[in-house]
Design a protein around this motif. Structure first.
Motif, PDB file in Angstrom:
ATOM      1  N   PHE A  67       0.640  -1.234  -0.115  1.00 38.60           N
ATOM      2  CA  PHE A  67      -0.097  -0.198  -0.199  1.00 38.60           C
ATOM      3  C   PHE A  67       0.730   1.315   0.113  1.00 38.60           C
ATOM      4  N   THR A  68       0.408   2.175  -0.824  1.00 41.57           N
ATOM      5  CA  THR A  68       1.195   3.596  -0.670  1.00 41.57           C
ATOM      6  C   THR A  68       0.044   4.699  -0.630  1.00 41.57           C
ATOM      7  N   VAL A  69       0.125   5.318   0.325  1.00 40.75           N
ATOM      8  CA  VAL A  69      -0.838   6.518   0.652  1.00 40.75           C
ATOM      9  C   VAL A  69      -0.131   7.677   0.240  1.00 40.75           C
ATOM     10  N   SER A  70      -1.238   8.727  -0.402  1.00 44.09           N
ATOM     11  CA  SER A  70      -0.731   9.981  -0.587  1.00 44.09           C
ATOM     12  C   SER A  70      -1.851  11.080  -0.452  1.00 44.09           C
ATOM     13  N   ARG A  71      -1.655  12.120  -0.720  1.00 44.73           N
ATOM     14  CA  ARG A  71      -2.911  13.108  -0.459  1.00 44.73           C
ATOM     15  C   ARG A  71      -2.391  14.276  -1.508  1.00 44.73           C
ATOM     16  N   ASP A  72      -3.823  15.090  -1.553  1.00 42.20           N
ATOM     17  CA  ASP A  72      -3.753  16.124  -2.478  1.00 42.20           C
ATOM     18  C   ASP A  72      -4.556  17.392  -1.758  1.00 42.20           C
ATOM     19  N   ASN A  73      -3.778  18.175  -1.032  1.00 42.87           N
ATOM     20  CA  ASN A  73      -4.197  19.138  -0.208  1.00 42.87           C
ATOM     21  C   ASN A  73      -5.306  20.183  -0.995  1.00 42.87           C
ATOM     22  N   ASP A  74      -4.683  20.615  -2.175  1.00 40.14           N
ATOM     23  CA  ASP A  74      -5.705  21.189  -2.996  1.00 40.14           C
ATOM     24  C   ASP A  74      -6.992  20.866  -3.216  1.00 40.14           C
ATOM     25  N   LYS A  75      -7.358  19.434  -3.231  1.00 39.63           N
ATOM     26  CA  LYS A  75      -8.523  18.637  -3.355  1.00 39.63           C
ATOM     27  C   LYS A  75      -9.238  18.252  -2.180  1.00 39.63           C
ATOM     28  N   ASN A  76      -8.530  18.367  -1.065  1.00 41.57           N
ATOM     29  CA  ASN A  76      -9.013  17.885   0.284  1.00 41.57           C
ATOM     30  C   ASN A  76      -9.129  16.282   0.056  1.00 41.57           C
ATOM     31  N   SER A  77      -8.121  15.628  -0.432  1.00 38.98           N
ATOM     32  CA  SER A  77      -8.380  14.379  -0.515  1.00 38.98           C
ATOM     33  C   SER A  77      -7.265  13.633  -0.235  1.00 38.98           C
ATOM     34  N   ALA A  78      -7.499  12.204   0.086  1.00 41.72           N
ATOM     35  CA  ALA A  78      -6.251  11.209   0.273  1.00 41.72           C
ATOM     36  C   ALA A  78      -6.561  10.062  -0.391  1.00 41.72           C
ATOM     37  N   TYR A  79      -5.677   9.321  -0.838  1.00 38.68           N
ATOM     38  CA  TYR A  79      -5.687   8.460  -1.616  1.00 38.68           C
ATOM     39  C   TYR A  79      -4.524   7.011  -1.121  1.00 38.68           C
TER      40      TYR A  79
END
Length: 125
Positions: A67-79
């Protein structure tokens, strides 16, 4: 605070799946984003966490390397990108946003105040 996990489904063992967590009603960027799962008949467990600004991640031993987790703060999202899925990954997955650091979130030393709606991942062997 609203947290919506999505992207789950029925997949075969060995394939990849990417979940999403969309957050609203909070200041997203300063929070640590945690991912948890709960399999039928089992307790909820922390699986992955990403620190603010993607400066750090943490994983449970059961998913480390897959598993690899990341986030996009501009989109208020995490993946969480989930690779090489196994039958034992079958669970409902939840995301959380908290000020506590990843080690405290994953161990549930700090229990998230809000879980949001989860998404079901079913891995067939």
């Amino acid at each position: 605070v609203q947290l919506q996990a999505s992207g789950g489904g029925l997949v075969q063992a060995g394939v990849s799946l990417r979940l999403s967590c969309d957050a609203s009603g909070l200041l997203f960027s300063p929070n640590f984003m945690g991912w948890y799962r709960q399999a039928p008949g089992k307790e909820r467990e922390g699986v992955a966490c990403v620190a603010p600004s993607n400066v750090g991640t943490a994983y449970a031993d059961s998913v480390k390397g897959r598993f690899t987790v990341s986030r996009d703060n501009d989109k208020n999202s995490a993946y969480p990108q989930m690779n090489s899925l196994k039958a034992e990954d079958t669970a409902v997955y939840f995301c959380t946003a908290e000020s506590a650091p990843c080690d405290q979130l994953l161990s549930l030393w700090v229990r998230p105040g809000s879980w949001g709606q989860g998404t079901l991942v079913t891995v067939s062997s």
